[in-house]
Design a protein around this motif. Structure first.
Motif, PDB file in Angstrom:
ATOM      1  N   SER A 245      18.389  82.607  71.676  1.00  0.00           N
ATOM      2  CA  SER A 245      19.637  83.312  71.383  1.00  0.00           C
ATOM      3  C   SER A 245      20.825  82.356  71.435  1.00  0.00           C
ATOM      4  N   ASN A 271      22.360  88.897  78.718  1.00  0.00           N
ATOM      5  CA  ASN A 271      23.568  88.372  78.084  1.00  0.00           C
ATOM      6  C   ASN A 271      24.757  88.240  79.028  1.00  0.00           C
ATOM      7  N   MET A 275      22.390  84.451  80.727  1.00  0.00           N
ATOM      8  CA  MET A 275      22.867  83.546  79.677  1.00  0.00           C
ATOM      9  C   MET A 275      23.970  82.610  80.165  1.00  0.00           C
ATOM     10  N   THR A 307      28.878  90.714  74.299  1.00  0.00           N
ATOM     11  CA  THR A 307      27.716  91.445  73.801  1.00  0.00           C
ATOM     12  C   THR A 307      27.803  92.874  74.310  1.00  0.00           C
TER      13      THR A 307
END
Length: 571
Positions: A245, A271, A275, A307
């Protein structure tokens, strides 16, 4: 289950046409664990803000110290050992991150629990996972206490309780939600420990050898025919999703990410927590959704990545203050869980110059699976299979592959696919198949592929309702309704909603003796007490009978089609 990543795939000419430049066809999954990235970020950027939460800046050095202290307490005082399962139930906060990485540092397994869950739902997660340890936010403790039964050897033995305000910079800040501002008022019973006390103990954990393929997270996905099922994820499956991603979306160490999607959900966990830590970036964390505050934080902290599901995006950019905020730093707005409506996508492009990057993933695939190329996005589209992912459309009955344009079940294979359902061999046999030397997962989603290789959702093979990105399985809700003494029959359907995507509606046939004795509002209130709020119907209608097929099955498809233009009692 076998490894589903397979050998390097050969990219088709159609797929190659729109493949992002510089992105490899097959990503390399790092042979490390998630805590490795926290250690690396703390060495590289010790003074950089890892988390900004309610005005408090927590550096990578400080975050690592807290994780080490918590791991030491868990190991030395609670005897948490490799492989043990640990429930984690909280709204977004630094304690969630600390608990998550401390558990993983010891080789144990995090079982994220939705903060809206009821005691009976928590009991299932505890029983099914075998968890004897839990991290619980102060305001959620009342749902967990009944699971700590001293007369049961298999009940929760240790519960770590945290108060959100412990990591707040200014308790007088008017933007703080009341539940965050609330002071500790903990009447801790045997087996409970305050999170703050564990950190203050300053203990150190002995080294525990962990590996990329270690089982580390057990998120539950609602069951199609009953109880939720646990998804076995390893460091490697989670990292395959994260690394691919990041490359696909051009994320890096200077990315500043807004985290508001719940971290107990895979979208938020991957996310909004894993991340930024993997990258060494900064996360601006919100404890709960507040559209005006989100806009304020994006401007103040120069957020570059967010996100979120479409419903949250709509709410945010519909605020009058959106036009007054400087959002020029926002480079990427992405998400999934539901299709972005055309009108909202057009508004984002026209007013803010932002293209919503739609993707497709599931709890079973650690979130990131398909995505639209940044330079060639299509709206209301699942995108194309990403690095190392092989997705196909098959006939749900024969499992034969279908031609381009035909609608069938989407099956997928990739390094981020879970290793299987926890202690549920029947579900594994129904959900996985082997083809061309790879293991494929049956998603249950009906889709088609267009002439340019993009995937589009068409329908669902399984009965499922999507409420703001949360999956609700009607059979699970129906099973709970049958526990009410007044319910003779019930059918749960999904009703289209412009904000949430869908809302849950219950069609109920009452037993004769209860007619006139119970209102629709009464039954909705009961449902909210007995299941997570997002599962409980917002619409409910009493009916005299439900249509049935020749075999006696309730015709839910007909009811769903008929009911989408009808409203009942709504709360």
């Amino acid at each position: 289950m076998k490894d589903s990543s397979g050998d390097n795939q050969v990219m088709s000419p159609i797929k190659r046409k729109f493949w992002p430049k510089g992105v490899p066809a097959n990503g390399s999954v790092p042979q490390v664990t998630l805590p490795h990235y926290l250690e690396t970020a703390a060495l590289r950027y010790p003074d950089k803000a890892a988390i900004i939460y309610c005005g408090r800046h927590i550096s990578y050095r400080e975050l690592r110290q807290h994780v080490h202290a918590m791991a030491g307490f868990l190991q030395q005082k609670m005897q948490l050992a490799r492989g043990d399962r640990v429930l984690l139930m909280s709204q977004n906060c630094p304690q969630f991150v600390i608990a998550f990485y401390a558990v993983l540092q010891l080789g144990a397994v995090v079982v994220p629990v939705n903060a809206m869950c009821t005691t009976s739902e928590i009991q299932h997660y505890m029983d099914d996972s075998g968890a004897r340890f839990a991290f619980v936010a102060q305001e959620l403790l009342k749902q967990v206490v009944p699971c700590m039964q001293s007369n049961r050897e298999d009940g929760l033995r240790h519960v770590m309780v945290h108060s959100y305000h412990d990591f707040v910079e200014d308790l007088a800040d008017p933007d703080l939600p009341d539940f965050v501002r609330q002071h500790s008022d903990l009447a801790l019973s045997d087996g409970m420990v305050a999170f703050s006390e564990a950190l203050q103990a300053g203990l150190s954990a002995g080294a525990v050898q962990t590996y990329p393929d270690d089982f580390c997270v057990l998120p539950y996905t609602s069951g199609t025919t009953g109880k939720p099922k646990g998804c076995i994820h390893t460091h490697a499956t989670l990292l395959a999703s994260l690394v691919n991603s990041a490359i696909w979306r051009n994320l890096h160490a200077e990315s500043v990410m807004l985290s508001v999607a719940p971290m107990f959900h895979m979208l938020g966990m991957q996310n909004g927590m894993n991340m930024p830590i993997m990258l060494g970036g900064t996360v601006v964390m919100m404890p709960r959704w507040n559209a005006d505050l989100a806009l304020k934080l994006m401007e103040k902290h120069r957020v570059s990545v967010w996100t979120a599901p479409p419903a949250m995006v709509l709410d945010c950019f519909s605020q009058p203050s959106a036009d007054q905020r400087d959002l020029s730093s926002l480079a990427l707005l992405s998400g999934g869980g539901a299709a972005m409506p055309e009108a909202i996508a057009a508004m984002l492009k026209t007013r803010f110059g932002i293209v919503y990057n739609e993707g497709y993933g599931m709890t079973e695939t650690a979130s990131f699976l398909h995505c639209n190329p940044l330079e060639h996005s299509k709206r209301q589209c699942l995108g194309i299979p990403t690095q190392g992912v092989d997705s196909r459309i098959v006939d749900p009955g024969t499992l034969q592959e279908l031609s381009q344009g035909e609608v069938g079940e989407l099956i997928t294979s990739g390094p981020q696919v879970m290793k299987g359902y926890w202690q549920n061999e029947q579900a594994n046999q129904e959900s996985f198949l082997e083809r061309d030397g790879r293991v494929f997962f049956r998603t249950g989603d009906l889709a088609r592929i267009d002439e340019e290789g993009y995937f589009f959702m068409c329908d669902r093979l399984k009965r499922m309702i999507n409420v703001s990105g949360y999956k609700v399985w009607p059979s699970e809700v129906e099973n709970t309704f049958y526990d009410h003494p007044a319910v003779h029959e019930v059918c749960i359907v999904g009703i289209q909603d412009s904000v949430k995507g869908e809302v849950v509606k219950a069609l109920v046939v009452l037993k004769p003796e209860y007619k006139g004795q119970l209102s629709e509002r009464d039954l909705i209130a009961w449902a909210r007490e007995n299941m997570a709020v997002y599962k409980a119907p917002r619409l409910l209608e009493f009916v005299e009978k439900l249509p049935k097929s020749n075999t006696g099955k309730i015709m839910w498809r007909k009811l769903q089609a008929d009911q989408n233009n009808i409203t009942g009692e709504k709360v």
